[in-house]
Write a protein that holds these residues in place. Structure first.
Motif, short mmCIF file in Angstrom:
data_model
loop_
_atom_site.label_atom_id
_atom_site.label_comp_id
_atom_site.label_asym_id
_atom_site.label_seq_id
_atom_site.Cartn_x
_atom_site.Cartn_y
_atom_site.Cartn_z
N LEU A 44 -16.93 -1.76 3.49
CA LEU A 44 -15.70 -1.21 2.91
C LEU A 44 -14.54 -1.48 3.86
CD1 LEU A 44 -18.23 0.63 1.98
CD2 LEU A 44 -16.50 2.33 1.40
N TRP A 75 -6.84 5.38 -2.79
CA TRP A 75 -7.80 4.58 -2.02
C TRP A 75 -9.19 4.70 -2.66
CZ3 TRP A 75 -6.54 6.76 3.54
CH2 TRP A 75 -5.28 6.30 3.94
N TRP A 76 -9.56 5.94 -2.97
CA TRP A 76 -10.88 6.18 -3.55
C TRP A 76 -11.00 5.51 -4.93
CZ3 TRP A 76 -15.46 7.41 -1.89
CH2 TRP A 76 -16.44 7.77 -2.80
N PHE A 109 -13.37 9.04 3.92
CA PHE A 109 -14.40 8.28 3.20
C PHE A 109 -15.80 8.71 3.62
CE2 PHE A 109 -11.18 5.65 1.43
CZ PHE A 109 -11.76 5.04 0.33
N VAL A 145 -10.95 0.52 8.67
CA VAL A 145 -9.93 1.36 8.01
C VAL A 145 -8.55 1.21 8.63
CG1 VAL A 145 -11.65 3.08 7.33
CG2 VAL A 145 -10.43 3.37 9.49
N PHE A 174 -11.69 1.94 -4.44
CA PHE A 174 -13.10 1.71 -4.12
C PHE A 174 -13.95 1.71 -5.38
CE2 PHE A 174 -17.11 4.11 -2.87
CZ PHE A 174 -17.83 2.97 -2.55
N PHE A 225 -7.67 -2.55 -0.94
CA PHE A 225 -9.07 -2.26 -0.65
C PHE A 225 -9.90 -3.52 -0.89
CE2 PHE A 225 -13.31 -0.70 -1.02
CZ PHE A 225 -13.35 0.54 -0.41
N ILE A 229 -10.77 -0.50 4.00
CA ILE A 229 -9.71 0.32 3.42
C ILE A 229 -8.42 0.00 4.16
CG2 ILE A 229 -8.94 2.64 2.83
CD1 ILE A 229 -12.51 2.36 3.88
N THR A 283 -8.58 8.07 8.00
CA THR A 283 -9.09 7.38 6.81
C THR A 283 -10.61 7.39 6.76
OG1 THR A 283 -7.17 5.91 6.98
CG2 THR A 283 -8.92 5.26 5.47
N ASN A 284 -11.27 7.05 7.88
CA ASN A 284 -12.74 7.00 7.83
C ASN A 284 -13.36 8.39 7.79
OD1 ASN A 284 -11.95 7.33 10.52
ND2 ASN A 284 -13.51 5.96 11.35
#
Length: 457
Positions: A10, A53-54, A162, A78, A57, A17, A12, A158-159
């Protein structure tokens, strides 16, 4: 026979993304991507909606055609900080504040005054500034969103967001925590600098646990596995800062190696075995153990040349500007300098979106203009001044650490004339062009995890 996709990486980013499926050797099988907006408003604020962001994803996952039944690990790279407040379930209570945000100069100065710049550099290796420093943002929340500050569960990056959404566990790694002004960047094994945290009055229970970039923050929870059509229990790596991941993708792991990333920003990074702090560059812990990276950033980098094209070169396409006009303007100046001519070019302060290292706002200016100058002279002066700034950073760094004679160039606008200009104005290195990728760096972290590269003993 089709390759098995075992690493689902991933990436981000600030504006987009990327989701990548890699095989056991770290080779890309499939990649999907999407884009989302930055919220820029009130003249000094820049943030993003973490739910977008989500959603990005989920969209990338939906469009991925390859089978994911063999995925064994999920690493992350990220944008940093992406500072936000989360509730107990990991839901965001604030937007994610981005590195270019400038809302908190008052709070950044408060930290410098309370802790002292010398101590901040010796312990955290960085000085607080608006946006890039999470402590400044936390104190801004304290002053402007007191109820959210009080009732929120965790101050996150950010991380962290997630990791919590995927596993139900909170965490933050050293590469993203380095610039918070709250982290023992010079001794990352110690985690948070609780003395500084307490002196600033920040509730330490709201800081997420420290997790190494190469370790799992948790495993994919069953309900999320069902939603993503993945098997439950997959380790989700804490991962780290996207620039550090990109550096890993081109092999930046030995002392003195240099990478120059040419993009919207220009980011010059150097690998160190021990941190060397300075008011004029950042120090991040790398995403691999025992290494740090310097980060010297020109906030606008390539964006400055796009601005120039949009203002002064409306008679040509952006493609023609970068392919023809820019190289030709540089070539004329370089040829005249090669013949021994001393040119009186305009100067340029490259702060079209501010200075990464200043508390107060510093803006760009073009200087030393006179009637004999044309747009080619102005452009060449902008390029030369920017390259001389990065060259001065390397010159100062070389007094403290032996630098490699090979400098890796990656990103856009690279051509033979541009490299010749770099050699003339930035430094006489051997310039090597390589393709970097935060997503690829994530895959390398995933492969190292599967190989047990960092297991103790």
């Amino acid at each position: 026979m089709s390759r098995q996709g075992v690493i689902l990486a991933l990436d981000i980013g600030t504006t987009g993304f990327k989701l990548g499926l890699f095989d056991r050797e770290g080779e890309l099988i499939e990649m999907t991507n999407c884009f989302y907006p930055i919220n820029a408003y009130d003249g000094d604020k820049a943030d993003s909606d973490p739910e977008k962001w989500w959603a990005g994803f989920l969209d990338c996952r939906k469009r991925m055609k390859s089978s994911l039944e063999d995925v064994e690990v999920m690493p992350m790279g990220v944008t940093t900080p992406g500072a936000m407040i989360l509730d107990r379930e990991g839901n965001p209570l604030t937007p994610a504040v981005l590195f270019m945000d400038r809302r908190s100069p008052k709070q950044a100065q408060e930290i410098r005054d309370k802790i002292g710049e010398e101590r901040l550099l010796s312990e955290t290796a960085n000085l607080p500034v608006p946006g890039g420093c999470t402590a400044s943002t936390i104190l801004w929340w304290r002053d402007n969103l007191p109820e959210v500050y009080k009732n929120g569960h965790v101050f996150a990056h950010t991380n962290t967001f997630f990791g919590a959404r995927l596993t139900g566990k909170f965490g933050m790694d050293a590469s993203t925590g380095s610039l918070t002004a709250l982290f023992n960047t010079t001794k990352p094994e110690k985690g948070w600098n609780l003395e500084i945290v307490r002196e600033l009055g920040i509730p330490e229970e709201k800081l997420p646990p420290f997790v190494n970039s190469w370790e799992a923050v948790g495993t994919l929870k069953p309900e999320m596995a069902k939603k993503l059509n993945l098997k439950a229990g997959i380790p989700v790596l804490m991962g780290g800062n996207d620039v550090a991941c990109a550096d890993l993708s081109v092999g930046l792991s030995e002392q003195g190696k240099i990478v120059d990333i040419l993009g919207t920003c220009e980011i010059l990074t150097t690998c160190l075995e021990t941190p060397i702090a300075s008011p004029r560059h950042n120090i991040r812990c790398h995403v691999i153990p025992g290494r740090w990276i310097t980060m010297f950033v020109l906030n606008t980098g390539g964006e400055a040349f796009k601005w120039f094209a949009n203002v002064f070169c409306r008679d040509m396409s952006l493609d023609s500007f970068f392919k023809d006009f820019l190289p030709q303007a540089l070539k004329k100046v370089l040829e005249r300098e090669k013949e021994g001519e001393v040119l009186d070019l305009p100067g340029f302060l490259p702060y079209l979106s501010g200075d990464r290292y200043s508390v107060e706002n510093i803006w760009a200016s073009i200087t030393n203009l006179h009637l004999s100058h044309n747009r080619e002279h102005i452009l060449a002066g902008m390029v030369k001044t920017s390259m001389e700034l990065t060259g001065e950073h390397l010159k100062q760094l070389s007094q403290k650490v032996k630098l490699s004679q090979e400098l890796i160039l990656t990103g856009g606008a690279i051509n033979p004339v541009f490299i010749e200009a770099k050699k003339r104005w930035m430094g006489d290195f051997k310039y090597v062009i390589k393709e970097q990728s935060s997503l690829q760096g994530c895959a390398i972290l995933g492969k190292m995890f599967l190989d047990g590269a960092f297991k103790k003993g």
